[in-house]
Design a protein around this motif. Structure first.
Motif, PDB file in Angstrom:
ATOM      1  N   ASP A 170       5.707  12.146 -12.336  1.00 54.85           N
ATOM      2  CA  ASP A 170       5.707  11.760 -13.741  1.00 54.85           C
ATOM      3  C   ASP A 170       5.767  13.040 -14.580  1.00 54.85           C
ATOM      4  O   ASP A 170       4.749  13.690 -14.785  1.00 54.85           O
ATOM      5  CB  ASP A 170       4.446  10.960 -14.082  1.00 54.85           C
ATOM      6  CG  ASP A 170       4.427  10.498 -15.537  1.00 54.85           C
ATOM      7  OD1 ASP A 170       5.374  10.821 -16.286  1.00 54.85           O
ATOM      8  OD2 ASP A 170       3.466   9.808 -15.929  1.00 54.85           O
ATOM      9  N   PRO A 171       6.950  13.403 -15.064  1.00 53.74           N
ATOM     10  CA  PRO A 171       7.084  14.649 -15.841  1.00 53.74           C
ATOM     11  C   PRO A 171       6.207  14.692 -17.094  1.00 53.74           C
ATOM     12  O   PRO A 171       5.871  15.775 -17.576  1.00 53.74           O
ATOM     13  CB  PRO A 171       8.572  14.665 -16.220  1.00 53.74           C
ATOM     14  CG  PRO A 171       9.236  13.821 -15.175  1.00 53.74           C
ATOM     15  CD  PRO A 171       8.243  12.742 -14.868  1.00 53.74           C
ATOM     16  N   GLN A 172       5.819  13.518 -17.613  1.00 47.44           N
ATOM     17  CA  GLN A 172       4.960  13.482 -18.795  1.00 47.44           C
ATOM     18  C   GLN A 172       3.505  13.798 -18.468  1.00 47.44           C
ATOM     19  O   GLN A 172       2.742  14.212 -19.337  1.00 47.44           O
ATOM     20  CB  GLN A 172       5.048  12.090 -19.463  1.00 47.44           C
ATOM     21  CG  GLN A 172       6.440  11.699 -19.910  1.00 47.44           C
ATOM     22  CD  GLN A 172       7.036  12.694 -20.879  1.00 47.44           C
ATOM     23  OE1 GLN A 172       6.353  13.129 -21.823  1.00 47.44           O
ATOM     24  NE2 GLN A 172       8.287  13.069 -20.671  1.00 47.44           N
ATOM     25  N   GLN A 173       3.132  13.591 -17.210  1.00 45.59           N
ATOM     26  CA  GLN A 173       1.785  13.934 -16.737  1.00 45.59           C
ATOM     27  C   GLN A 173       1.930  14.757 -15.455  1.00 45.59           C
ATOM     28  O   GLN A 173       1.656  14.278 -14.358  1.00 45.59           O
ATOM     29  CB  GLN A 173       0.953  12.680 -16.495  1.00 45.59           C
ATOM     30  CG  GLN A 173       0.687  11.885 -17.765  1.00 45.59           C
ATOM     31  CD  GLN A 173      -0.192  10.672 -17.519  1.00 45.59           C
ATOM     32  OE1 GLN A 173      -0.206  10.099 -16.425  1.00 45.59           O
ATOM     33  NE2 GLN A 173      -0.930  10.275 -18.535  1.00 45.59           N
ATOM     34  N   PRO A 174       2.370  16.008 -15.590  1.00 44.45           N
ATOM     35  CA  PRO A 174       2.721  16.811 -14.413  1.00 44.45           C
ATOM     36  C   PRO A 174       1.538  17.115 -13.505  1.00 44.45           C
ATOM     37  O   PRO A 174       0.443  17.398 -13.964  1.00 44.45           O
ATOM     38  CB  PRO A 174       3.287  18.091 -15.030  1.00 44.45           C
ATOM     39  CG  PRO A 174       2.723  18.152 -16.411  1.00 44.45           C
ATOM     40  CD  PRO A 174       2.583  16.737 -16.848  1.00 44.45           C
ATOM     41  N   GLN A 175       1.808  17.050 -12.215  1.00 47.65           N
ATOM     42  CA  GLN A 175       0.805  17.381 -11.205  1.00 47.65           C
ATOM     43  C   GLN A 175       0.811  18.870 -10.903  1.00 47.65           C
ATOM     44  O   GLN A 175      -0.233  19.460 -10.606  1.00 47.65           O
ATOM     45  CB  GLN A 175       1.100  16.602  -9.920  1.00 47.65           C
ATOM     46  CG  GLN A 175       0.216  16.982  -8.732  1.00 47.65           C
ATOM     47  CD  GLN A 175       0.637  16.278  -7.464  1.00 47.65           C
ATOM     48  OE1 GLN A 175       1.514  15.405  -7.481  1.00 47.65           O
ATOM     49  NE2 GLN A 175       0.037  16.651  -6.343  1.00 47.65           N
ATOM     50  N   TYR A 176       1.988  19.499 -10.985  1.00 50.62           N
ATOM     51  CA  TYR A 176       2.123  20.884 -10.565  1.00 50.62           C
ATOM     52  C   TYR A 176       2.177  21.856 -11.750  1.00 50.62           C
ATOM     53  O   TYR A 176       1.313  22.711 -11.875  1.00 50.62           O
ATOM     54  CB  TYR A 176       3.370  21.049  -9.688  1.00 50.62           C
ATOM     55  CG  TYR A 176       3.304  20.251  -8.418  1.00 50.62           C
ATOM     56  CD1 TYR A 176       2.426  20.592  -7.397  1.00 50.62           C
ATOM     57  CD2 TYR A 176       4.113  19.126  -8.236  1.00 50.62           C
ATOM     58  CE1 TYR A 176       2.349  19.840  -6.228  1.00 50.62           C
ATOM     59  CE2 TYR A 176       4.045  18.375  -7.064  1.00 50.62           C
ATOM     60  CZ  TYR A 176       3.154  18.733  -6.071  1.00 50.62           C
ATOM     61  OH  TYR A 176       3.080  17.990  -4.927  1.00 50.62           O
ATOM     62  N   ILE A 177       3.175  21.751 -12.581  1.00 52.87           N
ATOM     63  CA  ILE A 177       3.354  22.716 -13.669  1.00 52.87           C
ATOM     64  C   ILE A 177       2.591  22.246 -14.897  1.00 52.87           C
ATOM     65  O   ILE A 177       2.976  21.277 -15.559  1.00 52.87           O
ATOM     66  CB  ILE A 177       4.841  22.904 -14.007  1.00 52.87           C
ATOM     67  CG1 ILE A 177       5.615  23.359 -12.768  1.00 52.87           C
ATOM     68  CG2 ILE A 177       4.993  23.938 -15.132  1.00 52.87           C
ATOM     69  CD1 ILE A 177       7.112  23.473 -12.990  1.00 52.87           C
ATOM     70  N   LYS A 178       1.499  22.931 -15.204  1.00 55.53           N
ATOM     71  CA  LYS A 178       0.622  22.564 -16.311  1.00 55.53           C
ATOM     72  C   LYS A 178       0.926  23.412 -17.545  1.00 55.53           C
ATOM     73  O   LYS A 178       1.209  24.611 -17.430  1.00 55.53           O
ATOM     74  CB  LYS A 178      -0.848  22.771 -15.926  1.00 55.53           C
ATOM     75  CG  LYS A 178      -1.270  22.044 -14.656  1.00 55.53           C
ATOM     76  CD  LYS A 178      -1.399  20.559 -14.875  1.00 55.53           C
ATOM     77  CE  LYS A 178      -2.028  19.880 -13.650  1.00 55.53           C
ATOM     78  NZ  LYS A 178      -2.192  18.434 -13.844  1.00 55.53           N
ATOM     79  N   THR A 179       0.852  22.778 -18.711  1.00 51.90           N
ATOM     80  CA  THR A 179       0.974  23.501 -19.974  1.00 51.90           C
ATOM     81  C   THR A 179      -0.406  23.937 -20.446  1.00 51.90           C
ATOM     82  O   THR A 179      -1.336  23.135 -20.459  1.00 51.90           O
ATOM     83  CB  THR A 179       1.610  22.617 -21.057  1.00 51.90           C
ATOM     84  OG1 THR A 179       2.917  22.219 -20.640  1.00 51.90           O
ATOM     85  CG2 THR A 179       1.721  23.369 -22.380  1.00 51.90           C
ATOM     86  N   VAL A 180      -0.551  25.187 -20.784  1.00 55.70           N
ATOM     87  CA  VAL A 180      -1.772  25.695 -21.398  1.00 55.70           C
ATOM     88  C   VAL A 180      -1.411  25.986 -22.850  1.00 55.70           C
ATOM     89  O   VAL A 180      -0.756  26.977 -23.157  1.00 55.70           O
ATOM     90  CB  VAL A 180      -2.297  26.964 -20.689  1.00 55.70           C
ATOM     91  CG1 VAL A 180      -3.591  27.440 -21.347  1.00 55.70           C
ATOM     92  CG2 VAL A 180      -2.512  26.696 -19.210  1.00 55.70           C
TER      93      VAL A 180
END
Length: 230
Positions: A212-222
């Motif tokens: 789910d690109p809207q709730q990413p498991q790997y690449i997180k936005t800070v």
């Protein structure tokens, strides 16, 4: 696990003296600093296996010091703070800290956290040394030699730029990389207001590797800083 060097950064002298006793009892060496700037100077000349950072300090606080350290260093960091609100914990962990202890704390509890982080760091380094060509993060696997990427066993087709972007984030796992840092590393040229370029490539990469690109498991936005892989 003895013979390691720990850097503790706190402007409360009594805490430093107390922890020095406990750290020495474990067979470790404790270096001390009273603020972030002093800590950064020490790290230029000394190899340190773990860092303990107080949040509230003069000259440079623990949050800013942690961000500076994480620009070039993946040494385990434990944050200390007299604040107990959840937002303070989130702030500390989101900018690259590995653990968080609230003051007042038990010295034995802090020693236990130190041992846990040192074990974890040693295991990660051992795994990395065993297989330099492969990076695995949960179900995501990157083969550096073949530029092959799989998620849950299924191969994901990436462009060379997307692979370089994912690889840059993966080898800095747990660290927050700023937009300009990512651009400089991946595009190998000076950062010239290229935030949109980075953001577009992050979005395309998420569409390929995330369930789910809207709730990413790997690449997180800070938010306000950049991106990281947990």
């Amino acid at each position: 696990m003895s013979g390691v060097t720990i850097l503790m950064v706190d402007d409360e002298t009594e805490i430093l003296k107390l922890m020095e006793i406990y750290v020495k009892n474990e067979g470790h060496t404790l270096l001390t600093a009273s603020h972030g700037l002093e800590a950064l100077d020490i790290l230029k000349t000394r190899k340190v296996d773990l860092i303990i950072l107080d949040v509230m300090m003069p000259h440079m606080d623990g949050i800013e010091a942690c961000m500076k350290i994480r620009e070039e260093n993946n040494t385990p960091i434990i944050m200390l703070s007299a604040k107990s609100q959840e937002i303070d914990k989130i702030a500390g962990l989101s900018i690259g800290a590995d653990d968080y202890v609230t003051k007042p704390f038990s010295p034995l509890e802090l020693i236990a956290r130190i041992k846990s982080q040192l074990r974890r760091y040693k295991q990660l380094n051992s795994q990395s040394a065993r297989n330099d060509n492969e990076i695995q993060i949960d179900e995501l696997v990157l083969n550096v030699a073949s530029h092959k990427v799989t998620v849950a066993g299924a191969e994901i087709k990436l462009t060379p730029r997307e692979f370089d972007l994912l690889h840059t984030l993966a080898i800095n796992r747990g660290l927050v990389l700023s937009m300009d840092k990512i651009y400089t590393e991946v595009w190998n040229e000076p950062f010239m207001e290229s935030k949109n370029t980075v953001m577009v490539h992050i979005r395309k990469l998420r569409e390929k590797i995330e369930k789910d690109p809207q709730q990413p498991q790997y690449i997180k936005t800070v938010w306000g800083i950049g991106y990281k892989i947990e």
